[in-house]
Design an enzyme around this catalytic site. Structure first.
Site, PDB file in Angstrom:
ATOM      1  CG  ASP A 259      42.997  37.030  45.000  1.00 35.67           C
ATOM      2  OD1 ASP A 259      43.359  36.166  44.099  1.00 35.67           O
ATOM      3  OD2 ASP A 259      43.777  38.275  45.272  1.00 35.67           O
TER       4      ASP A 259
HETATM    5  C1  GLC Z   1      45.969  39.631  42.927  1.00 33.68           C
HETATM    6  C2  GLC Z   1      46.220  38.115  42.813  1.00 33.68           C
HETATM    7  C3  GLC Z   1      46.867  37.444  44.134  1.00 33.68           C
HETATM    8  C4  GLC Z   1      47.775  38.525  44.691  1.00 33.68           C
HETATM    9  C5  GLC Z   1      46.825  39.736  45.166  1.00 33.68           C
HETATM   10  C6  GLC Z   1      47.726  40.658  45.936  1.00 33.68           C
HETATM   11  O1  GLC Z   1      44.921  39.927  42.269  1.00 33.68           O
HETATM   12  O2  GLC Z   1      44.975  37.332  42.445  1.00 33.68           O
HETATM   13  O3  GLC Z   1      47.684  36.309  43.421  1.00 33.68           O
HETATM   14  O4  GLC Z   1      48.551  37.867  45.637  1.00 33.68           O
HETATM   15  O5  GLC Z   1      45.744  40.007  44.323  1.00 33.68           O
HETATM   16  O6  GLC Z   1      48.558  41.467  44.735  1.00 33.68           O
END
Ligand code: GLC
Length: 712
Positions: A259
């Site tokens: 993430d």
């Molecule tokens: C965010 C989310 C994730 C998302 C990623 C890109 O913080 O937790 O679900 O796909 O970052 O935006």
């Protein structure tokens, strides 16, 4: 107000437009100068790997421009762009906005989810996106998790089936799916620092099944590790999750992506099995990895494996061998809007409908409808955070009803109607709920609706017999204070682009609702097993908590984790086993017609090892309106060496029947339907003995049962 203002700015700042990836990095070199069209994706990946320098390999496993896998133009590899997320493409111009994922799960319609994902895949191709960071499948452990709206409810089997349909809908249409967040991300309260501590059986039976099904059945090509530590080890460096279980035990052949900003080290995630650090190579970069390689702490073989996984996944969907943006793919249009409307229509749940309060039938009489409530004039399309695309249009319920009622009645909107005004109307419709600022990523939300909304509902109930409450929310809320005082309640969730239009069509009877709850509405907060080890004010908000560095481990260590003491007894597994009556049960949903489920038959009374049993029932539409019913099949293990839930969902089918029509629904039970995880054996097992099959149209409305034995 401060919080709403903050999130309005935050949403724009953090989740604004991404870089438009339409332009290509390629010059005149084509990837098939290095690969053969007839090669398998893995063979193509291997040939490319053989051409990469060590530096290029290292650069390849760190994100580029926040949302891309970097290009290698000299080998004809373009950049592979990613985008969020489950309800449509965010951040690359406007896109068709589907209902929030939990509403799509509420449709219990595998084909509908598959069709919706296929439309999103076409829009990805049109926009130059090769990887949609979806679906989110974390289990609704507590009703107030800020991200429950973008997940698929409380049951592992329903989440597994819906996730597999979504993933195949994307990947069969050329887009890598990324199932997330692996694992046990069941609260966004202080998500940067609060861990999830849970035992093996709970992890395996409740929190991992959707990921396991995605890997084994849908062959998902990407998995995103979560922010939260799992049993004290950050998910992005949790070798037991990323390598032992995901790659070695399940045979996952795709890539694990972190993430965003959830890495805290170079060596640990690298050796734990993380393949791609996003949004950039903050840790897994040349300086750190070369040093670690010189010290023998990491190997080139492992680096090659990471690169191969990423390359193979994008070759598998053809992304490296097509123009970055597909000029023939539609970005939106009537067909896509229709797909979003159909998904929203089947995802709305009619919770209560006494004295035929609904539908509001304008053909019978001129009707004055008074519309009010916090969401009546600003009907929310989706929750907040990374999953929120810019909706092409947003129609309020007030406007949608006004447009539809036209001359055959009158729609009055009042933000604070008097009792007299509500009494005078023929019906009062209250649209209440949260906004993307109060329900979304980065924080959890209140259990109750706002005091203003609750007061308005009680006032309407006291003034107007035909009071209809529409919930514009992403999960269960407290209803006990007012639900007994109103004749009709509709759970409309966040319907995406269709917003007010689809809700109005349900209220006016153009749509016969067929959604079923993917989670339990408890009567009281304390009825939920999981809240004993949670927080007392879920919506508590702290700037540091939201903006605090995801990776500050010192801060993390200061926070005590959520301990999943309730084990596998989450949602209806708890309510039914503990004998607690819910406000509205898992699987519950009414229709404007009625259905009768009867004639339960098993293909045999004994299931042998490696065997299966076919279960069939007859469903009849006994009313005078066409509609759909969801036949749900739960199993109970009469006697087991470990405690098991009173019932567990193990099959379901949705069937459309015209008024008066009957149909036969068939479902298959296998050993997998009967298994439970035995930690002392470190594996799944099915114990010989008696099992009960319960079939009905909700976990609490069982029409018939039957008994069979396994292994006897
Ligand atoms: C965010 C989310 C994730 C998302 C990623 C890109 O913080 O937790 O679900 O796909 O970052 O935006």
């Amino acid at each position: 107000m401060l919080k709403e203002t903050f999130f309005k700015i935050y949403q724009k700042l953090i989740f604004g437009e991404a870089k438009s990836p339409r332009e290509s990095f390629l010059q005149d070199v084509r990837v098939d100068s290095f690969t053969d069209r007839n090669d398998t994706p893995a063979e193509k990946a291997r040939k490319i790997l053989g051409q990469l320098t060590l530096e290029e390999k290292i650069d390849f496993i760190g994100g580029y421009e926040w949302f891309a896998v970097r290009a290698v133009p000299r080998l004809g590899l373009d950049a592979m762009w990613m985008a969020d997320a489950s309800s449509g493409i965010r951040g690359v111009g406007e896109s068709t906005v589907f209902p929030c994922l939990v509403s799509m799960a509420a449709s219990w319609n595998r084909d509908l989810i598959h069709r919706s994902a296929a439309v999103m895949a076409e829009e990805c191709r049109a926009k130059g996106i090769s990887n949609l960071l979806a679906p989110g499948v974390n289990i609704a452990r507590v009703p107030t998790c800020g991200r429950n709206f973008e997940y698929m409810g409380e049951d592992p089997y329903l989440a597994s089936e819906m996730a597999c349909s979504y993933i195949t809908g994307l990947q069969e249409n050329g887009i890598v799916a990324t199932i997330k967040h692996f694992a046990a991300n069941n609260s966004d309260y202080d998500r940067n620092k609060t861990g999830s501590d849970l035992d093996d059986r709970t992890l395996r039976e409740i929190y991992l099944p959707a990921f396991e099904a995605a890997v084994k059945k849908a062959k998902v090509l990407s998995v995103m590790s979560s922010y939260n530590p799992v049993n004290g080890v950050s998910a992005s460096e949790n070798r037991r999750l990323l390598t032992d279980i995901l790659k070695n035990e399940w045979g996952f052949g795709g890539f694990v992506v972190s993430d965003w900003l959830s890495c805290y080290d170079a060596e640990k995630p690298f050796n734990a099995g993380l393949d791609l650090e996003m949004p950039n190579a903050k840790y897994m970069n040349r300086k750190n990895l070369m040093r670690l390689m010189d010290k023998g702490r990491i190997t080139v073989a492992d680096l090659d494996d990471k690169v191969l996984r990423i390359l193979t996944s994008f070759f598998a969907v053809g992304a490296y061998e097509r123009p970055i943006a597909d000029a023939n793919a539609a970005e939106n249009g009537p067909a896509h809007q229709k797909a979003a409307y159909d998904a929203a229509a089947e995802g709305i749940v009619l919770l209560k409908n006494d004295n035929k309060a609904l539908p509001l039938d304008l053909s019978q009489q001129q009707m004055t409808i008074l519309v009010t409530g916090s969401r009546a004039k600003d009907t929310e399309t989706g929750g907040g955070g990374s999953s929120r695309p810019v909706a092409y249009r947003k129609v309020s319920l007030k406007d949608a009803l006004t447009e539809r009622v036209g001359q055959s009645g009158k729609v009055i909107y009042k933000s604070s109607p008097s009792a007299a005004q509500m009494k005078k109307a023929d019906a009062v419709v209250l649209c209440v709920g949260f906004s993307y600022c109060t329900e979304g990523e980065f924080h959890d939300r209140p259990w109750k609706l706002s005091a203003k909304d609750r007061k308005l509902i009680l006032k309407a109930a006291a003034s107007q017999a035909r009071t209809i409450v529409v919930l514009n929310t992403g999960g269960a809320v407290e209803t006990e204070e007012w639900s007994g005082k109103v004749p009709a309640i509709v759970d409309a969730f966040y319907p995406g682009d269709p917003s007010g239009n689809v809700i109005a069509d349900v209220l006016l009877g153009k749509i016969n609702p067929s959604g079923k709850l993917p989670f339990t509405f408890g009567k009281k907060w304390d009825d939920y097993s999981s809240v004993s080890n949670y927080v007392d004010k879920p919506e508590k908000f702290g700037l540091l908590r939201i903006t605090g560095p995801a990776g500050n481990r010192t801060l993390r260590r200061l926070k005590k984790p959520f301990v999943y003491e309730e084990g596998i007894f989450v949602g209806y597994r708890h309510f039914d086993t503990a004998g607690i009556d819910p406000a509205f049960a898992f699987g519950h949903g009414l229709s404007y017609t009625n259905f009768e489920i009867s004639g339960l038959k098993l293909s045999g009374g004994k299931m042998k090892k490696d065997g299966s049993i076919e279960v069939s029932v007859t469903v009849r539409n006994t009313g005078n309106v066409d509609g759909s019913e969801v036949v749900q099949l739960y199993i109970s293990d009469t006697e087991s060496s470990l405690p098991r839930p009173a019932k567990e969902l193990k099959a379901f089918e949705k069937v459309f029947l015209k008024a008066g029509e009957s149909g036969t629904v068939k479902m298959i039970l296998t050993e997998e339907s009967l298994r439970f995880y035995n930690p002392s054996k470190q594996g799944w097992c099915v114990e010989p003995g008696e099992f009960t099959v319960s079939v009905g149209n909700s976990s609490r409305n069982i029409a018939e049962t039957a008994v069979f034995t396994y292994g006897m």
